[in-house]
Design a protein around this motif. Structure first.
Motif, PDB file in Angstrom:
ATOM      1  N   LYS B 117     -32.808   3.115 -14.682  1.00 47.99           N
ATOM      2  CA  LYS B 117     -31.778   4.149 -14.664  1.00 47.99           C
ATOM      3  C   LYS B 117     -31.579   4.605 -16.098  1.00 47.99           C
ATOM      4  O   LYS B 117     -31.465   3.769 -17.002  1.00 47.99           O
ATOM      5  N   THR B 118     -31.558   5.907 -16.315  1.00 49.01           N
ATOM      6  CA  THR B 118     -31.262   6.423 -17.651  1.00 49.01           C
ATOM      7  C   THR B 118     -29.739   6.509 -17.771  1.00 49.01           C
ATOM      8  O   THR B 118     -29.092   7.256 -17.034  1.00 49.01           O
ATOM      9  N   ALA B 119     -29.200   5.700 -18.675  1.00 48.58           N
ATOM     10  CA  ALA B 119     -27.744   5.568 -18.753  1.00 48.58           C
ATOM     11  C   ALA B 119     -27.113   6.601 -19.681  1.00 48.58           C
ATOM     12  O   ALA B 119     -25.908   6.817 -19.633  1.00 48.58           O
ATOM     13  N   ALA B 120     -27.926   7.205 -20.543  1.00 45.50           N
ATOM     14  CA  ALA B 120     -27.411   8.251 -21.442  1.00 45.50           C
ATOM     15  C   ALA B 120     -28.519   9.291 -21.617  1.00 45.50           C
ATOM     16  O   ALA B 120     -29.629   8.958 -22.032  1.00 45.50           O
ATOM     17  N   HIS B 121     -28.210  10.520 -21.276  1.00 46.22           N
ATOM     18  CA  HIS B 121     -29.228  11.587 -21.330  1.00 46.22           C
ATOM     19  C   HIS B 121     -29.151  12.408 -22.614  1.00 46.22           C
ATOM     20  O   HIS B 121     -29.887  13.381 -22.767  1.00 46.22           O
ATOM     21  N   GLN B 165     -31.368   1.062 -18.066  1.00 51.59           N
ATOM     22  CA  GLN B 165     -31.016  -0.211 -17.437  1.00 51.59           C
ATOM     23  C   GLN B 165     -31.931  -0.444 -16.244  1.00 51.59           C
ATOM     24  O   GLN B 165     -32.281   0.503 -15.518  1.00 51.59           O
ATOM     25  N   TYR B 166     -32.276  -1.717 -16.016  1.00 49.17           N
ATOM     26  CA  TYR B 166     -33.070  -2.066 -14.838  1.00 49.17           C
ATOM     27  C   TYR B 166     -32.218  -1.787 -13.601  1.00 49.17           C
ATOM     28  O   TYR B 166     -31.032  -2.124 -13.561  1.00 49.17           O
ATOM     29  N   CYS B 167     -32.848  -1.153 -12.600  1.00 46.32           N
ATOM     30  CA  CYS B 167     -32.112  -0.814 -11.377  1.00 46.32           C
ATOM     31  C   CYS B 167     -33.056  -0.952 -10.186  1.00 46.32           C
ATOM     32  O   CYS B 167     -34.248  -1.237 -10.352  1.00 46.32           O
ATOM     33  N   ASP B 168     -32.507  -0.746  -8.979  1.00 42.68           N
ATOM     34  CA  ASP B 168     -33.382  -0.762  -7.804  1.00 42.68           C
ATOM     35  C   ASP B 168     -33.920   0.659  -7.578  1.00 42.68           C
ATOM     36  O   ASP B 168     -33.579   1.583  -8.317  1.00 42.68           O
ATOM     37  N   ALA B 169     -34.739   0.813  -6.536  1.00 45.34           N
ATOM     38  CA  ALA B 169     -35.399   2.107  -6.303  1.00 45.34           C
ATOM     39  C   ALA B 169     -34.399   3.236  -6.102  1.00 45.34           C
ATOM     40  O   ALA B 169     -34.695   4.394  -6.373  1.00 45.34           O
ATOM     41  N   GLY B 170     -33.193   2.872  -5.663  1.00 49.49           N
ATOM     42  CA  GLY B 170     -32.167   3.893  -5.428  1.00 49.49           C
ATOM     43  C   GLY B 170     -31.323   4.183  -6.658  1.00 49.49           C
ATOM     44  O   GLY B 170     -30.425   5.011  -6.610  1.00 49.49           O
ATOM     45  N   VAL B 173     -27.778  -0.430 -10.378  1.00 44.91           N
ATOM     46  CA  VAL B 173     -27.994  -1.478 -11.384  1.00 44.91           C
ATOM     47  C   VAL B 173     -27.499  -2.797 -10.802  1.00 44.91           C
ATOM     48  O   VAL B 173     -26.296  -3.034 -10.708  1.00 44.91           O
ATOM     49  N   THR B 174     -28.436  -3.624 -10.353  1.00 43.37           N
ATOM     50  CA  THR B 174     -28.073  -4.875  -9.669  1.00 43.37           C
ATOM     51  C   THR B 174     -28.722  -6.069 -10.354  1.00 43.37           C
ATOM     52  O   THR B 174     -29.709  -5.934 -11.079  1.00 43.37           O
ATOM     53  N   GLU B 175     -28.173  -7.236 -10.077  1.00 42.81           N
ATOM     54  CA  GLU B 175     -28.727  -8.496 -10.596  1.00 42.81           C
ATOM     55  C   GLU B 175     -30.163  -8.684 -10.085  1.00 42.81           C
ATOM     56  O   GLU B 175     -31.045  -9.096 -10.828  1.00 42.81           O
ATOM     57  N   ALA B 176     -30.385  -8.347  -8.815  1.00 40.54           N
ATOM     58  CA  ALA B 176     -31.710  -8.547  -8.213  1.00 40.54           C
ATOM     59  C   ALA B 176     -32.776  -7.677  -8.884  1.00 40.54           C
ATOM     60  O   ALA B 176     -33.961  -8.027  -8.881  1.00 40.54           O
TER      61      ALA B 176
END
Lengths: 79, 233
Positions: B117-121, B165-170, B173-176
């Motif tokens: 996820k791009t947290a700041a553009h 940030q690492y995130c899921d496909a959707g 931002v999750t622990e998994a």
């Protein structure tokens, strides 16, 4: 003269290696062992001379290079 | 635009970076770690690898290479510097970025595709990434767990320095979705001046659809877009 430097992860830093070693010790029956932290040990050979000057120089080297103050603490001994 | 791609002993993504940047139509040249100048480079990429065998700590020895003095000056003057994987570790060791990269929480070397996820553009490294576009880029590291103390993390958030940030496909931002235990799922950050950035994932390995994803291009394109705008101003 010899310098002995021990580098350990800071308390606040997660040490998964230490945790794994602790778990392995428990599996082997050493259940009395609490938290384990895994670090590094360096031995440096130095020409004999002014001990205080040597200590100052090495403390600088520990801070600048041998340890990373963001994640590690060090202990420096001269003998 | 001219990119300088640094080469240290045991850099191993230097060719990937050179190729990725040239694919986008830019010039790219290698700069050896003993060089004391970056020539007429417009941007610097510090590639992935295992500089100096990762001895002592990842990046700890590379940061004292002569070329890093030149990178420091370049960064101080506002030049764009991107560190990828080992390059990110080198920038943290050099103090050009805050925090440190430590052993993955799993103790495993992780080599896989991740979502970001791009947290700041509003950074020179993210401005060409479309809003809400989840990037798919691979990682390959054993020591990519981002660590910083709480005041530093708070400052990163206040100044919007967390870029990816690492995130899921959707895009959640999750622990998994966190492959290495990084605090706040941090995959990449920038400095307060926003001209130096580092990330553990490899945009250089995701710059062609043939490789499974071309999302990595967006990061190099962002740098080029920022540089072109600055030059026009």
């Amino acid at each position: 003269m010899k310098a002995k430097i021990t580098i350990t992860p800071k308390r606040a830093v997660l040490d998964p290696q230490g945790k794994t070693v602790q778990n392995a010790l428990a599996h082997l029956g050493y259940t009395e062992v609490g938290a384990v932290r895994v670090g590094k040990y360096l031995e440096l050979e130095l020409a004999d001379g002014d001990r205080e000057a040597a200590r100052r120089r090495l403390a600088e080297a520990c801070h600048r290079f041998l340890s990373n103050p963001v994640i590690e603490d060090y202990r420096l001994e001269l003998e | 635009m001219r990119f300088a791609i640094l080469q240290f002993p045991a850099s191993n993504c230097d060719q990937d970076c050179l190729h990725a940047v040239r694919l986008l139509g830019h010039q790219a040249d290698y700069v050896w770690h003993k060089a004391t100048s970056l020539g007429d480079a417009d941007a610097v990429v510090i590639p992935g690898g295992f500089s100096y065998g990762d001895y002592l700590r990842c990046g700890a020895i590379a940061r004292f290479s002569p070329v890093m003095q030149a990178v420091q000056r370049f960064a101080d003057e506002g030049g764009l510097v991107l560190g990828i994987c080992n390059g990110f570790q080198i920038l943290c060791e050099a103090g050009l970025l805050p925090g440190a990269l430590i052993r993955n929480r799993s103790l495993q070397f992780r080599c896989e595709q991740v979502f970001l996820k791009t947290a700041a553009h509003d950074a020179p490294f993210t401005e060409a990434i479309p809003p809400d576009h989840v990037l798919r880029i691979p990682i390959a590291h054993g020591e990519g767990c981002y660590f910083a103390d709480e005041p530093t993390l708070a400052a990163l958030e206040t100044h919007r320095q967390i870029l990816w940030q690492y995130c899921d496909a959707g895009g959640a931002v999750t622990e998994a979705a966190n492959p290495n235990g990084s605090l706040r799922n941090i995959a990449g950050i920038c400095n307060q001046a926003r001209n130096v950035a580092g990330l553990m994932p490899h945009p250089d390995r995701a710059s062609e659809t043939l490789l499974g994803s071309a999302d990595g291009r967006r990061i190099f394109e962002s740098m080029a877009q920022c540089w072109a705008r600055r030059r026009a101003a």
